[in-house]
Structures are given as structure tokens and as C-alpha cells.
Design a protein around this motif. Structure first.
Motif, PDB file in Angstrom:
ATOM      1  N   HIS A 144     -26.336 -82.679  33.123  1.00 31.84           N
ATOM      2  CA  HIS A 144     -26.637 -83.900  33.876  1.00 31.84           C
ATOM      3  C   HIS A 144     -25.350 -84.516  34.431  1.00 31.84           C
ATOM      4  CE1 HIS A 144     -28.799 -87.532  34.989  1.00 31.84           C
ATOM      5  NE2 HIS A 144     -27.930 -88.266  34.307  1.00 31.84           N
ATOM      6  N   ILE A 145     -24.289 -84.515  33.603  1.00 30.32           N
ATOM      7  CA  ILE A 145     -23.003 -85.078  34.029  1.00 30.32           C
ATOM      8  C   ILE A 145     -22.397 -84.221  35.144  1.00 30.32           C
ATOM      9  CG2 ILE A 145     -20.631 -85.579  33.279  1.00 30.32           C
ATOM     10  CD1 ILE A 145     -21.956 -86.248  30.465  1.00 30.32           C
ATOM     11  N   GLU A 146     -22.503 -82.900  34.975  1.00 31.36           N
ATOM     12  CA  GLU A 146     -22.008 -81.982  36.020  1.00 31.36           C
ATOM     13  C   GLU A 146     -22.641 -82.276  37.371  1.00 31.36           C
ATOM     14  OE1 GLU A 146     -21.326 -78.122  33.338  1.00 31.36           O
ATOM     15  OE2 GLU A 146     -22.631 -77.798  35.079  1.00 31.36           O
ATOM     16  N   GLN A 147     -23.888 -82.678  37.331  1.00 34.10           N
ATOM     17  CA  GLN A 147     -24.615 -82.942  38.583  1.00 34.10           C
ATOM     18  C   GLN A 147     -24.418 -84.370  39.062  1.00 34.10           C
ATOM     19  OE1 GLN A 147     -28.603 -81.767  37.507  1.00 34.10           O
ATOM     20  NE2 GLN A 147     -27.937 -79.664  37.110  1.00 34.10           N
ATOM     21  N   GLY A 148     -23.436 -85.066  38.462  1.00 34.22           N
ATOM     22  CA  GLY A 148     -23.119 -86.404  38.953  1.00 34.22           C
ATOM     23  C   GLY A 148     -23.729 -87.541  38.154  1.00 34.22           C
ATOM     24  N   GLY A 149     -24.478 -87.214  37.098  1.00 37.29           N
ATOM     25  CA  GLY A 149     -25.074 -88.263  36.275  1.00 37.29           C
ATOM     26  C   GLY A 149     -24.106 -88.763  35.216  1.00 37.29           C
ATOM     27  N   ARG A 150     -24.588 -89.657  34.368  1.00 39.76           N
ATOM     28  CA  ARG A 150     -23.749 -90.202  33.300  1.00 39.76           C
ATOM     29  C   ARG A 150     -24.405 -89.973  31.941  1.00 39.76           C
ATOM     30  NH1 ARG A 150     -21.214 -95.861  35.391  1.00 39.76           N
ATOM     31  NH2 ARG A 150     -20.794 -95.978  33.159  1.00 39.76           N
TER      32      ARG A 150
END
Ligand SMILES: Cc1cc2nc3c(=O)[nH]c(=O)nc-3n(C[C@H](O)[C@H](O)[C@H](O)COP(=O)(O)O)c2cc1C
Length: 206
Positions: A144-150
Motif C-alpha cells: 500500500h505504501i509502495e503505491q503511494g498510501g500511508r
């Protein structure tokens, strides 16, 4: 008509309706139309005067109205919903209806779902592997973080996971502070999990 199962969810009535005839009439219409199941949130909804949130708490629960519906429609699948807090409560409802749906309890205290297989499917499973769950969620958070999430987008839905166990407060604190900081990584979830104490009194509380 469609091939997938169609289920309908409703209340026992709205506003000034009398739930006795109103729920019967709605139910007949739903099954005459070919639905496969009816799930009833066992309270009225006041469309005039209460917000959606207030409508989940203020109108009183009337489980007996749903049980009576099942007696009348004994060949149809009738499920019950509203205010069910535990696996034990769900089991009691299943003495009267075909299914029990947990909403907020499943969200706020998801750890109770670890007992579902043993309680309802007779599976004598090993104690639930929370460490594996945390690993899986940490991997998911990393993607999720890799895809720009937190991180906080994922962990905010996990704060109730260890409700009732020693260390759960510290776990919750870490998730609501460190995990929400910009740049926080999945390791924060593992740190939070390390604060939870299993075993001894903890195992009993689980
Ligand atoms: C944030 C939130 C959103 C909800 N949205 C819906 C919805 O879109 N459709 C629906 O049928 N019920 C919705 N519900 C109601 C739940 O499905 C359920 O009927 C209700 O919370 C009562 O069950 P509970 O006491 O187990 O939570 C929502 C509940 C919450 C807390």
C-alpha cells in the motif's frame, strides 16, 4: 433474474410503521420477488429526525420481532443483525434464525472472529496465529505504501485487534501515534504487536 444469490437487508420498520404488519409485508414482497435471504437489523429506522449514526443506537432492539418472522417464514433464510457483541450472543440467535451478522463488533473487536471456526464449524483449530496475521498485514501495508498510501490507512482499522489483552493499550497507542507519522513503515506495526502480551492471564482473556 440473475444467477448470483440476491440478499436483502432491512429494518423491522421505519418511522410510524407498526413493525408487525410492515415487516411481514416487506418480507413477502422480497421472497415473492425471488430473493434468497433476508437480513433484518432488529430495530426501526427513524428516517425523520435521526441521523444514520443515531439510527444505529437509539431505536430499541427487538430481536423477538425477527424470531417471529422466522416462525412465519420458516422455509426462508432469515438472518439477524444489530447489537450482537460476541460469538456467544451470535450462537444464541442461531437457536431462532438462520444467520447472525456482526457489524461494529467485527470492526472494533475483530479478534473475536478468531473463535468462529471452533464455535460454528466444529474445527478444533490451533490457537489463532496472530503473528502470521501481523506479518501478512505488514506485507499488505508495504504494498500500500509502495503505491503511494500511508501506513496509517491500514493500521487505523487494526486498533481494536487485541482488545482485552495485556499490552493492548500500548499497541493501540503506537498505532495511533507512530504509525500515523509521515514516512512510517510496516516495522511500526511489528513494534506495536511486540507490546501485546500473550500467555498466562492473557491467554484466558483472549
Ligand atoms: C460506518 C458504518 C457504515 C454502515 N453502512 C451501511 C450500509 O451502507 N448499508 C447497510 O445495510 N448497513 C450499513 N451499516 C449498518 C451495519 O450493516 C449494521 O446493520 C449496523 O451497524 C447494526 O449492526 P451492529 O450493531 O452489529 O453494528 C453501517 C454501519 C456503520 C457503523
Amino acid at each position: 433474474a440473475v444467477k448470483i444469490p440476491v440478499t436483502v437487508k432491512c429494518r423491522i420498520g421505519v418511522d410510524e410503521q407498526d413493525p408487525e404488519p410492515a415487516l411481514d409485508a416487506l418480507t413477502d414482497g422480497v421472497f415473492d420477488a425471488g430473493a434468497d435471504a433476508l437480513w433484518v437489523h432488529a430495530r426501526k429506522a427513524w428516517l425523520e429526525g435521526l441521523s444514520p449514526k443515531e439510527n444505529r443506537d437509539i431505536p430499541p432492539l427487538d430481536y423477538n420481532r425477527v424470531y417471529r418472522l422466522k416462525v412465519r417464514k420458516h422455509n426462508e433464510f432469515i438472518g439477524i443483525n444489530g447489537g450482537i457483541q460476541s460469538i456467544e450472543e451470535a450462537q444464541k440467535h442461531l437457536g431462532h434464525v438462520d444467520g447472525a451478522m456482526l457489524g461494529r463488533a467485527a470492526y472494533h473487536t475483530p479478534g473475536i472472529l478468531a473463535g468462529v471456526d471452533a464455535a460454528f464449524y466444529g474445527v478444533q483449530s490451533e490457537p489463532f496465529d496472530f503473528a502470521a496475521l501481523i506479518d501478512a498485514m505488514a506485507d499488505y501495508a508495504a504494498r500500500h505504501i509502495e503505491q503511494g498510501g500511508r501506513l496509517g490507512h491500514v493500521t487505523r482499522h487494526m486498533v481494536g485487534l487485541f482488545h482485552g489483552l495485556p499490552g493492548a493499550r500500548r499497541y493501540r497507542q503506537i498505532l495511533s501515534t507512530d504509525a500515523t507519522k509521515p514516512g512510517a513503515g510496516p516495522d511500526v506495526l511489528k513494534t506495536a504487536y511486540a507490546a501485546v502480551e500473550f500467555g498466562g492471564a492473557a491467554a484466558e482473556a483472549a
